[in-house]
Design an enzyme around this catalytic site. Structure first.
Site, PDB file in Angstrom:
ATOM      1  N   GLU A 216       6.781   7.005 -20.606  1.00 28.11           N
ATOM      2  CA  GLU A 216       7.865   6.371 -19.838  1.00 28.11           C
ATOM      3  C   GLU A 216       9.164   6.348 -20.647  1.00 28.11           C
ATOM      4  O   GLU A 216      10.259   6.364 -20.090  1.00 28.11           O
ATOM      5  CB  GLU A 216       7.472   4.934 -19.460  1.00 28.11           C
TER       6      GLU A 216
ATOM      7  N   CYS B 209      -5.211   9.699 -16.993  1.00 23.76           N
ATOM      8  CA  CYS B 209      -4.029   8.907 -16.647  1.00 23.76           C
ATOM      9  C   CYS B 209      -2.914   9.901 -16.348  1.00 23.76           C
ATOM     10  O   CYS B 209      -2.742  10.884 -17.087  1.00 23.76           O
ATOM     11  CB  CYS B 209      -3.633   7.996 -17.805  1.00 23.76           C
TER      12      CYS B 209
ATOM     13  N   HIS C  84       0.129   9.848 -16.766  1.00 26.28           N
ATOM     14  CA  HIS C  84       1.193   9.971 -17.765  1.00 26.28           C
ATOM     15  C   HIS C  84       0.813  10.861 -18.940  1.00 26.28           C
ATOM     16  O   HIS C  84       1.682  11.372 -19.629  1.00 26.28           O
ATOM     17  CB  HIS C  84       1.554   8.586 -18.317  1.00 26.28           C
TER      18      HIS C  84
ATOM     19  N   ASP D 115       1.927   6.440  -7.068  1.00 27.57           N
ATOM     20  CA  ASP D 115       1.512   6.109  -8.430  1.00 27.57           C
ATOM     21  C   ASP D 115       2.242   4.835  -8.825  1.00 27.57           C
ATOM     22  O   ASP D 115       3.191   4.402  -8.148  1.00 27.57           O
ATOM     23  CB  ASP D 115       1.867   7.259  -9.388  1.00 27.57           C
ATOM     24  N   SER D 116       1.845   4.271  -9.950  1.00 27.20           N
ATOM     25  CA  SER D 116       2.511   3.069 -10.450  1.00 27.20           C
ATOM     26  C   SER D 116       3.940   3.367 -10.898  1.00 27.20           C
ATOM     27  O   SER D 116       4.758   2.453 -10.985  1.00 27.20           O
ATOM     28  CB  SER D 116       1.719   2.499 -11.619  1.00 27.20           C
TER      29      SER D 116
ATOM     30  N   CYS E 203      -2.801   7.877  -9.063  1.00 28.45           N
ATOM     31  CA  CYS E 203      -2.832   6.945 -10.184  1.00 28.45           C
ATOM     32  C   CYS E 203      -4.304   6.743 -10.508  1.00 28.45           C
ATOM     33  O   CYS E 203      -5.091   6.342  -9.643  1.00 28.45           O
ATOM     34  CB  CYS E 203      -2.193   5.618  -9.776  1.00 28.45           C
TER      35      CYS E 203
HETATM   36  N1  DGL Z   1      -0.391   5.941 -13.530  1.00 31.35           N
HETATM   37  C1  DGL Z   1      -1.356   5.168 -14.237  1.00 31.35           C
HETATM   38  C2  DGL Z   1      -2.679   5.872 -14.304  1.00 31.35           C
HETATM   39  O1  DGL Z   1      -2.793   6.998 -13.954  1.00 31.35           O
HETATM   40  C3  DGL Z   1      -0.919   4.901 -15.649  1.00 31.35           C
HETATM   41  C4  DGL Z   1       0.324   4.093 -15.758  1.00 31.35           C
HETATM   42  C5  DGL Z   1       0.082   2.620 -15.551  1.00 31.35           C
HETATM   43  O2  DGL Z   1      -0.522   1.977 -16.401  1.00 31.35           O
HETATM   44  O3  DGL Z   1       0.527   2.167 -14.521  1.00 31.35           O
HETATM   45  O4  DGL Z   1      -3.638   5.297 -14.736  1.00 31.35           O
END
Ligand code: DGL
Length: 286
Positions: free
Chosen positions: A159, A195, A197, A16-17, A79
């Site tokens: 975050e 998403c 998050h 993931d990011s 992600c």
């Molecule tokens: N993990 C990203 C997603 O699921 C969201 C966080 C980001 O913007 O990197 O879209």
């Protein structure tokens, strides 16, 4: 083609990011406790959700190549932004290693739960701009009505660890006021957290949406998709395997541990995280 015993003992790579994909790790670990999981959070480059498609595709390629270089039997793109923008490219690049994204499982969960066929997708700006959820839902239910709403600020709140409280309530209220004020017949009956998050903001999002809207996310259904793929390809870990999690980040181990513990559902420390650089210039990849 069925895989060999050696291959079945390899880890599942998940990226993931940032820390958000740990919600997917949590779900996979619950469902498949004897699998070894290798998680990469690209914390040096988070957020992906406000970046251009070209940048997201490049970052996703670096993350996938890094994990494949570590030796994995399957890749989960945990992600939504990378799943929406880079899944096809990653599948071609990594073949025959199977690649599972989170958009299709999330869409399937929503279609299963919806009676009115009216869906709301909450996601990052990059994800909504691709309408990936709209396409995935329409494939399963051509009569569905889908609205995608960018809510990128939820990423920063998660975050920051501000998952509840007046600021989270105010942000959710601002994004979702238009939904809450609609008449019953115009309201969706399912909201997809598109998403990784967003599950942490379940309380503020639920309050802002009001009653009668079921909230679904893709973590559990993505875990089921992983199990199906492992079974179909003969890659499931043997029953005597212990399973475990190895955590890797590209920046900020202390912050990753502080924020990530809530996503994973158990405490871990900065010392439990390996820091690495996945940029090709630094890893020797091309
Ligand atoms: N993990 C990203 C997603 O699921 C969201 C966080 C980001 O913007 O990197 O879209």
């Amino acid at each position: 083609m069925k895989a060999g015993m050696e291959q079945s003992r390899l880890p599942i790579g998940i990226f993931d990011s940032g820390v958000g994909g740990l919600t997917v790790v949590h779900a996979v670990r619950d469902l498949l406790p004897n699998e070894e999981l290798l998680y990469l959070g690209d914390t040096a480059r988070v957020p992906y959700g406000t970046k251009s498609p070209a940048s997201v595709q490049r970052y996703a390629t670096h993350a996938a190549d890094y994990l494949v270089g570590q030796g994995i039997k399957l890749l989960v793109v945990a992600c939504n932004t990378a799943s929406a923008l880079a899944l096809d490219e990653l599948r071609q690049r990594l073949a025959p290693v199977p690649v599972i994204g989170v958009v299709q499982p999330g869409a399937a969960a929503a279609v299963n739960r919806s009676s009115s066929q009216r869906h709301l997708v909450l996601a990052t700006e990059s994800t909504t701009s691709q309408l990936a959820y709209t396409r995935a839902i329409l494939q399963l239910d051509p009569d569905a009505v889908i609205e995608e709403l960018p809510c990128s600020l939820f990423v920063a709140l998660a975050e920051e660890g501000w998952n509840t409280g007046p600021i989270a309530d105010a942000v959710a209220g601002q994004y979702l006021a238009g939904i809450r004020e609609r008449s019953d017949v115009e309201r969706p009956d399912v909201a997809i957290l598109g998403c990784t998050h967003f599950p942490l903001l379940l309380g503020p999002i639920g309050n802002a949406l009001g009653p009668g809207i079921e909230i679904v996310d893709s973590a559990t259904t993505a875990a089921s998709a992983v199990r199906e793929e492992l079974t179909a390809s003969g890659l499931a870990a043997p029953e005597d395997a212990n399973g475990g999690i190895r955590l890797i980040a590209t920046d900020g181990a202390a912050r990753f541990a502080r924020i990530g513990s809530a996503f994973l559902g158990c405490e871990f420390a900065a010392d439990d995280i390996e820091l690495t650089d996945i940029h090709p210039a630094d890893t020797g990849q091309t």
